[in-house]
Design an enzyme around this catalytic site. Structure first.
Site, PDB file in Angstrom:
ATOM      1  N   THR A  54       0.859  -1.178   0.000  1.00 35.61           N
ATOM      2  CA  THR A  54       0.000   0.000   0.000  1.00 35.61           C
ATOM      3  C   THR A  54       0.896   1.228   0.000  1.00 35.61           C
ATOM      4  O   THR A  54       1.926   1.259   0.693  1.00 35.61           O
ATOM      5  CB  THR A  54      -1.002  -0.006   1.169  1.00 35.61           C
ATOM      6  OG1 THR A  54      -1.820   1.170   1.073  1.00 35.61           O
ATOM      7  CG2 THR A  54      -0.318  -0.035   2.525  1.00 35.61           C
ATOM      8  N   GLU A  55       0.530   2.220  -0.807  1.00 39.02           N
ATOM      9  CA  GLU A  55       1.479   3.298  -1.096  1.00 39.02           C
ATOM     10  C   GLU A  55       1.787   4.167   0.117  1.00 39.02           C
ATOM     11  O   GLU A  55       2.742   4.925   0.098  1.00 39.02           O
ATOM     12  CB  GLU A  55       1.020   4.145  -2.288  1.00 39.02           C
ATOM     13  CG  GLU A  55      -0.396   4.635  -2.261  1.00 39.02           C
ATOM     14  CD  GLU A  55      -1.369   3.708  -2.988  1.00 39.02           C
ATOM     15  OE1 GLU A  55      -1.237   2.480  -2.862  1.00 39.02           O
ATOM     16  OE2 GLU A  55      -2.280   4.218  -3.657  1.00 39.02           O
ATOM     17  N   ASN A  56       0.976   4.078   1.181  1.00 41.74           N
ATOM     18  CA  ASN A  56       1.306   4.846   2.383  1.00 41.74           C
ATOM     19  C   ASN A  56       2.325   4.132   3.272  1.00 41.74           C
ATOM     20  O   ASN A  56       2.539   4.547   4.407  1.00 41.74           O
ATOM     21  CB  ASN A  56       0.040   5.197   3.169  1.00 41.74           C
ATOM     22  CG  ASN A  56      -0.757   3.977   3.564  1.00 41.74           C
ATOM     23  OD1 ASN A  56      -1.062   3.122   2.728  1.00 41.74           O
ATOM     24  ND2 ASN A  56      -1.107   3.878   4.829  1.00 41.74           N
TER      25      ASN A  56
END
Lengths: 223, 244
Positions: free
Chosen positions: A48-50
């Site tokens: 997940t990009e976070n």
């Protein structure tokens, strides 16, 4: 089987192509559902990009840790082997070619691989998030989508009319009616619902469907 | 050397009108809500700071934190990737009324611009945005047969950051995915102000576990039990509390 796949069934079909140990980013919304349908014996590692690799399902209500969320801002859980990292490393994984697959939603996909999935036009507040980055770098950029819009317009088109997310980036599309590869600037049909003729499928598709080799039946379980 | 400050008010006292301020976090995860609220308190008492340019991934949610800064009229411009949230009304109304400027940046480009700012790299090339509306007017160059967009670094006068442990030298650890933009923003601001859940002595953080080295940090203030934006919004909180 009904005349088209449900959203859940489209997600199931896409999940069958994920290999064991693959690093996969799932876009917000429908693509998130793909995680539920990993075939037995195969375990993808979701990004997940976070800043998480290897997160698990949502916790029970009341047990959320709001420092542990996914890109859709939903609470997730840790799995053995989870890794945290900052945003620049996260997008290095994306653009640097380290992800095996990114699975995204779409408003329109064009036969040249262009994707439009972040804006339906100039009204309202524009927001892109990570979509423009996520279409670059993954070894496969896969779209899952209804075959047509709610008012029956094709979503697989010759050229996108909506603002682009990326140019020539999509490699495969799973729809409610078919599985289509994008090769050499054309839609190459791989699977279609058995109950639907090629002509019927072509009539709801906005660009030519090329038949190049066998077209398999698109078969999914009732879900 | 001791970078700790006793109060949030002292930590944010130097932020002037018109400053560029990076605020860490991704949604509520890693958002330094108490530092932001201290800045709003100062604005409500003194009228300063205003006309701020804020760099954040989002545009606030509900009526606390960054959303409350916007609601109180402190923000002239926002640089972000995703100005939507569960309750985006505060930003949306001001944006549609033309009262706040928006620079929309792809999320990975935003992160890399901030990293570049901190690393002394004035520009870089990325595939993100090539051929889209967000690359209009930007230089494009081809490398090894693919086209890339040139993007500039992003620096700030101040960064407001949330970390987990911080020692008196400014070495930091973060909690889970609350790391996100925070370590990058520490690097890219002239003055980085960090709220930590606990201030510890030098040596209490294993050097192998330091995520942000203290060289990137100018001030540390302890907020022992920080609020989570999600919890505040579920309680329909407004900042500051308005008497019924």
């Amino acid at each position: 089987m009904s005349t088209k796949l449900s959203a859940t069934q489209i997600a199931w079909r896409a999940a069958q192509e994920i290999s064991d140990g693959a690093y996969v980013n799932l876009g917000i919304g429908l693509p998130e559902m793909v995680a539920r349908f990993q075939p037995p014996g195969r375990q993808a590692i979701f990004h997940t990009e976070n800043g998480i690799l290897g997160f698990g399902e949502a916790p029970p209500a009341g047990e959320e840790d709001w420092d542990l969320i996914n890109a859709g801002k939903k609470a997730v859980t840790l799995l053995p082997g989870t890794a945290f990292f900052h945003h620049a490393d996260s997008f290095a994984m994306v653009r640097g070619g380290h992800l095996d697959m990114a699975i995204l939603g779409a408003f329109e996909v064009a036969e040249n691989g262009d994707l439009a999935n972040w804006s339906t036009g100039p009204k309202g507040v524009p927001a892109v998030g990570g979509a423009l980055d996520l279409v670059h770098g993954a070894k496969q950029v896969v779209v899952i989508t209804e075959h047509t819009t709610k008012d029956n317009k094709p979503k697989l088109v010759k050229r996108c009319s909506l603002p682009l997310t990326g140019v020539g980036c999509v490699t495969r599309v799973y729809t409610s009616l078919a599985v289509v590869d994008i090769q050499g600037g054309r839609f190459v049909l791989r699977e279609k619902l058995a109950a639907m003729s090629l002509d019927e499928l072509q009539s709801v598709t906005g660009a030519e469907l090329v038949v190049n080799g066998r077209v398999a039946d698109l078969v999914v379980p009732e879900l | 050397m001791n970078k700790t400050l006793p109060t949030l008010a002292e930590a944010v006292a130097g932020i002037a009108d018109g400053a560029v301020v990076m605020i860490g976090g991704f949604g509520g995860s890693g958002a330094p809500i108490e530092l932001v609220h201290a800045l709003i308190d100062r604005f409500l008492k003194t009228g300063q700071p205003k006309n701020l340019t804020i760099v954040n991934n989002n545009a606030g949610n509900g009526h606390v934190g960054l959303a409350a800064m916007i609601e109180h009229g402190m923000v002239a411009k926002l640089i972000c990737s995703f100005p939507r949230s569960a309750d985006p009304r505060v930003f949306t109304e001001r944006y549609l009324a033309g009262q706040i400027e928006l620079e929309l940046v792809p999320q990975g480009t935003l992160a890399e611009r901030i990293r570049a700012g901190g690393a002394g790299i004035p520009a870089f090339y990325t595939p993100a945005g090539f051929g889209t509306a967000l690359a209009e007017g930007k230089p494009v160059e081809e490398f090894d047969g693919r086209s890339y967009v040139r993007e500039r670094w992003l620096k700030a006068d101040f960064a407001l950051v949330k970390a987990h442990l911080g020692d008196t030298l400014g070495n930091l650890t973060f909690n889970k995915a609350a790391r996100n933009f925070n370590p990058l923003m520490c690097m890219a601001a002239t003055t980085t102000i960090v709220q930590v859940s606990q201030i510890v002595k030098p040596g209490a953080i294993d050097p192998e576990h330091v995520v942000t080295p203290g060289i990137f940090v100018q001030a540390v203030v302890e907020v022992a039990n920080p609020a989570q934006e999600e919890d505040l919004n579920r309680a329909n909180a407004h900042f500051p509390e308005v008497a019924a």
